[in-house]
Design an enzyme around this catalytic site. Structure first.
Site, PDB file in Angstrom:
ATOM      1  N   ASN A  89     -35.764  28.358  27.723  1.00  0.00           N
ATOM      2  CA  ASN A  89     -35.281  29.043  26.518  1.00  0.00           C
ATOM      3  C   ASN A  89     -35.254  30.564  26.650  1.00  0.00           C
ATOM      4  OD1 ASN A  89     -35.074  29.527  23.399  1.00  0.00           O
ATOM      5  ND2 ASN A  89     -36.975  30.521  24.034  1.00  0.00           N
ATOM      6  N   SER A 141     -25.564  29.243  25.193  1.00  0.00           N
ATOM      7  CA  SER A 141     -25.126  30.005  24.020  1.00  0.00           C
ATOM      8  C   SER A 141     -23.659  29.701  23.760  1.00  0.00           C
ATOM      9  CB  SER A 141     -25.278  31.502  24.286  1.00  0.00           C
ATOM     10  OG  SER A 141     -24.766  32.245  23.209  1.00  0.00           O
ATOM     11  N   TYR A 155     -24.203  38.731  29.566  1.00  0.00           N
ATOM     12  CA  TYR A 155     -24.850  37.589  28.897  1.00  0.00           C
ATOM     13  C   TYR A 155     -23.945  36.348  28.971  1.00  0.00           C
ATOM     14  CZ  TYR A 155     -26.852  34.991  24.912  1.00  0.00           C
ATOM     15  OH  TYR A 155     -27.408  34.039  24.080  1.00  0.00           O
ATOM     16  N   ALA A 157     -21.647  35.665  31.152  1.00  0.00           N
ATOM     17  CA  ALA A 157     -21.638  35.153  32.531  1.00  0.00           C
ATOM     18  C   ALA A 157     -22.909  34.349  32.797  1.00  0.00           C
ATOM     19  CB  ALA A 157     -21.524  36.317  33.525  1.00  0.00           C
ATOM     20  N   LYS A 159     -24.791  32.732  30.639  1.00  0.00           N
ATOM     21  CA  LYS A 159     -24.844  31.490  29.861  1.00  0.00           C
ATOM     22  C   LYS A 159     -23.820  30.468  30.372  1.00  0.00           C
ATOM     23  CE  LYS A 159     -28.224  32.616  27.096  1.00  0.00           C
ATOM     24  NZ  LYS A 159     -29.511  31.905  27.133  1.00  0.00           N
ATOM     25  N   ILE A 188     -28.106  32.260  15.323  1.00  0.00           N
ATOM     26  CA  ILE A 188     -29.374  31.724  14.830  1.00  0.00           C
ATOM     27  C   ILE A 188     -30.250  32.885  14.372  1.00  0.00           C
ATOM     28  CG2 ILE A 188     -31.355  30.235  15.374  1.00  0.00           C
ATOM     29  CD1 ILE A 188     -28.604  28.835  15.728  1.00  0.00           C
TER      30      ILE A 188
HETATM   31  P1  NAI Z   1     -35.921  36.262  20.814  1.00  0.00           P
HETATM   32  O1  NAI Z   1     -35.648  37.584  21.412  1.00  0.00           O
HETATM   33  O2  NAI Z   1     -36.285  36.201  19.362  1.00  0.00           O
HETATM   34  O3  NAI Z   1     -37.050  35.519  21.686  1.00  0.00           O
HETATM   35  C1  NAI Z   1     -36.909  35.394  23.067  1.00  0.00           C
HETATM   36  C2  NAI Z   1     -38.253  35.263  23.730  1.00  0.00           C
HETATM   37  O4  NAI Z   1     -38.031  35.259  25.158  1.00  0.00           O
HETATM   38  C3  NAI Z   1     -39.199  36.420  23.428  1.00  0.00           C
HETATM   39  O5  NAI Z   1     -40.454  35.949  22.999  1.00  0.00           O
HETATM   40  C4  NAI Z   1     -39.288  37.172  24.748  1.00  0.00           C
HETATM   41  O6  NAI Z   1     -40.549  37.772  24.984  1.00  0.00           O
HETATM   42  C5  NAI Z   1     -39.020  36.053  25.752  1.00  0.00           C
HETATM   43  N1  NAI Z   1     -38.619  36.617  27.052  1.00  0.00           N
HETATM   44  C6  NAI Z   1     -37.787  37.664  27.294  1.00  0.00           C
HETATM   45  N2  NAI Z   1     -37.755  37.932  28.621  1.00  0.00           N
HETATM   46  C7  NAI Z   1     -38.579  37.047  29.205  1.00  0.00           C
HETATM   47  C8  NAI Z   1     -38.993  36.820  30.548  1.00  0.00           C
HETATM   48  N3  NAI Z   1     -38.557  37.607  31.553  1.00  0.00           N
HETATM   49  N4  NAI Z   1     -39.852  35.804  30.809  1.00  0.00           N
HETATM   50  C9  NAI Z   1     -40.316  35.028  29.807  1.00  0.00           C
HETATM   51  N5  NAI Z   1     -39.993  35.201  28.521  1.00  0.00           N
HETATM   52  C10 NAI Z   1     -39.128  36.206  28.223  1.00  0.00           C
HETATM   53  O7  NAI Z   1     -34.643  35.369  21.133  1.00  0.00           O
HETATM   54  P2  NAI Z   1     -34.023  34.065  20.426  1.00  0.00           P
HETATM   55  O8  NAI Z   1     -32.967  34.544  19.511  1.00  0.00           O
HETATM   56  O9  NAI Z   1     -35.105  33.184  19.956  1.00  0.00           O
HETATM   57  O10 NAI Z   1     -33.280  33.411  21.671  1.00  0.00           O
HETATM   58  C11 NAI Z   1     -33.858  32.386  22.471  1.00  0.00           C
HETATM   59  C12 NAI Z   1     -32.798  31.832  23.399  1.00  0.00           C
HETATM   60  O11 NAI Z   1     -31.700  31.348  22.638  1.00  0.00           O
HETATM   61  C13 NAI Z   1     -32.229  32.872  24.366  1.00  0.00           C
HETATM   62  O12 NAI Z   1     -31.973  32.256  25.617  1.00  0.00           O
HETATM   63  C14 NAI Z   1     -30.922  33.260  23.698  1.00  0.00           C
HETATM   64  O13 NAI Z   1     -29.982  33.738  24.627  1.00  0.00           O
HETATM   65  C15 NAI Z   1     -30.505  31.937  23.089  1.00  0.00           C
HETATM   66  N6  NAI Z   1     -29.567  32.078  21.996  1.00  0.00           N
HETATM   67  C16 NAI Z   1     -29.910  32.727  20.838  1.00  0.00           C
HETATM   68  C17 NAI Z   1     -28.994  32.850  19.815  1.00  0.00           C
HETATM   69  C18 NAI Z   1     -29.313  33.527  18.520  1.00  0.00           C
HETATM   70  O14 NAI Z   1     -28.392  33.719  17.711  1.00  0.00           O
HETATM   71  N7  NAI Z   1     -30.569  33.881  18.254  1.00  0.00           N
HETATM   72  C19 NAI Z   1     -27.614  32.331  19.954  1.00  0.00           C
HETATM   73  C20 NAI Z   1     -27.380  31.659  21.214  1.00  0.00           C
HETATM   74  C21 NAI Z   1     -28.314  31.555  22.184  1.00  0.00           C
END
Ligand code: NAI
Length: 249
Positions: A89, A141, A155, A157, A159, A188
């Site tokens: 994730n 995503s 991003y 690329a 995903k 989200i």
């Molecule tokens: P967020 O930013 O709220 O949480 C992401 C978490 O990943 C954070 O706790 C962060 O510390 C952790 N993280 C970042 N770099 C890291 C690393 N190098 N190693 C381990 N952990 C790391 O993000 P969110 O919105 O919860 O997104 C989660 C996933 O869902 C991501 O892959 C994002 O691309 C994907 N996503 C989110 C969407 C949205 O609208 N929120 C839409 C589509 C996909």
């Protein structure tokens, strides 16, 4: 809810947002959950899991560090004797117009979002192969995997890469009883998304999304729980879009 009873799950980026909701949901369904992140917030997630009567622990895991991923997989296997579910994730989405994109911007996003998925999957799969069962769920995503998204070429690329990886790996691992699937969330509501976009942009998205609202982390977590369960044993190589209908407008 007990459909994941005694399954051992590793969730990356489980300190907040979608990853945290996934960790809590898997625990509610009976899984032993290893919440991993780089911020220390993985400890809070593990605490919350205990508060709701769940089992698990927190471990620091930077997904860009392949050696650390190997250590985490080893620790989890030595403690519990199996690893049944991996949810990739962790991800970042720093908006940047292509014309301003530096080498650093590009490599950072590819390194966390795409190489990170490779690193952790590579560390966990040998255990799943030995036990001849497993569930790998990759959070892709809408951006890149389904639609174009301005300001997110790196991003997108990464995903799209996750989806290609998911399909190819599904083919290689099917014979071991391991399924590999991806989820493409739309917009989200998470701490990360709130920091990335303005209120104006949120209003604009809500106007476009047929369901008339942003998705919640729980909307994603419930699909992850399903894919992780026995009910989804014939689903592999799939991409499940969860976007309130955005991509079919
Ligand atoms: P967020 O930013 O709220 O949480 C992401 C978490 O990943 C954070 O706790 C962060 O510390 C952790 N993280 C970042 N770099 C890291 C690393 N190098 N190693 C381990 N952990 C790391 O993000 P969110 O919105 O919860 O997104 C989660 C996933 O869902 C991501 O892959 C994002 O691309 C994907 N996503 C989110 C969407 C949205 O609208 N929120 C839409 C589509 C996909």
């Amino acid at each position: 809810m007990t459909r994941l009873n005694n399954k051992v799950a590793i969730v990356t980026g489980a300190g907040q947002g979608i990853g945290k909701a996934i960790a809590l949901r898997l625990a509610k369904e009976g899984a032993i959950v290893v919440a991993t992140d780089i911020t220390g917030k993985e400890n809070e997630t593990a605490e919350e899991i205990k508060k709701i009567g769940g089992e698990g622990m927190a471990l620091r895991l930077d997904v860009t560090d392949g050696k650390m991923a190997e250590e985490v997989a080893k620790t989890v296997f030595n403690k519990y004797g199996h690893i049944d579910i991996l949810v990739n994730n962790a991800g970042i989405y720093p908006f940047k117009p292509f014309l301003e994109m530096t080498f650093e911007d590009w490599y950072k996003v590819i390194n966390v979002n795409l190489n990170g998925v490779f690193n952790v999957t590579r560390a966990v799969v040998p255990y799943m192969v030995k036990q001849k069962s497993g569930r790998i769920i990759n959070i892709a995503s809408l951006a890149g995997a389904v639609m174009g998204f301005a300001g997110l070429t790196h991003y997108s690329a990464s995903k799209a890469g996750i989806v290609g990886f998911t399909r190819a790996l599904a083919l290689e691992l099917a014979r071991y009883g391991i399924t590999v699937n991806a989820i493409a969330p739309g917009a989200i509501s998470t701490p990360g998304a709130a920091a990335a976009g303005s209120e104006e942009q949120v209003k604009m998205m809500i106007n476009i999304i047929p369901m008339g609202r942003l998705g919640t982390p729980e909307d994603i977590a419930s699909a992850v729980a399903y894919l992780a369960s026995d009910e989804a044993s014939y689903i592999t190589g799939a991409l499940i879009i969860i976007d309130g209908g955005w991509s079919v407008t």
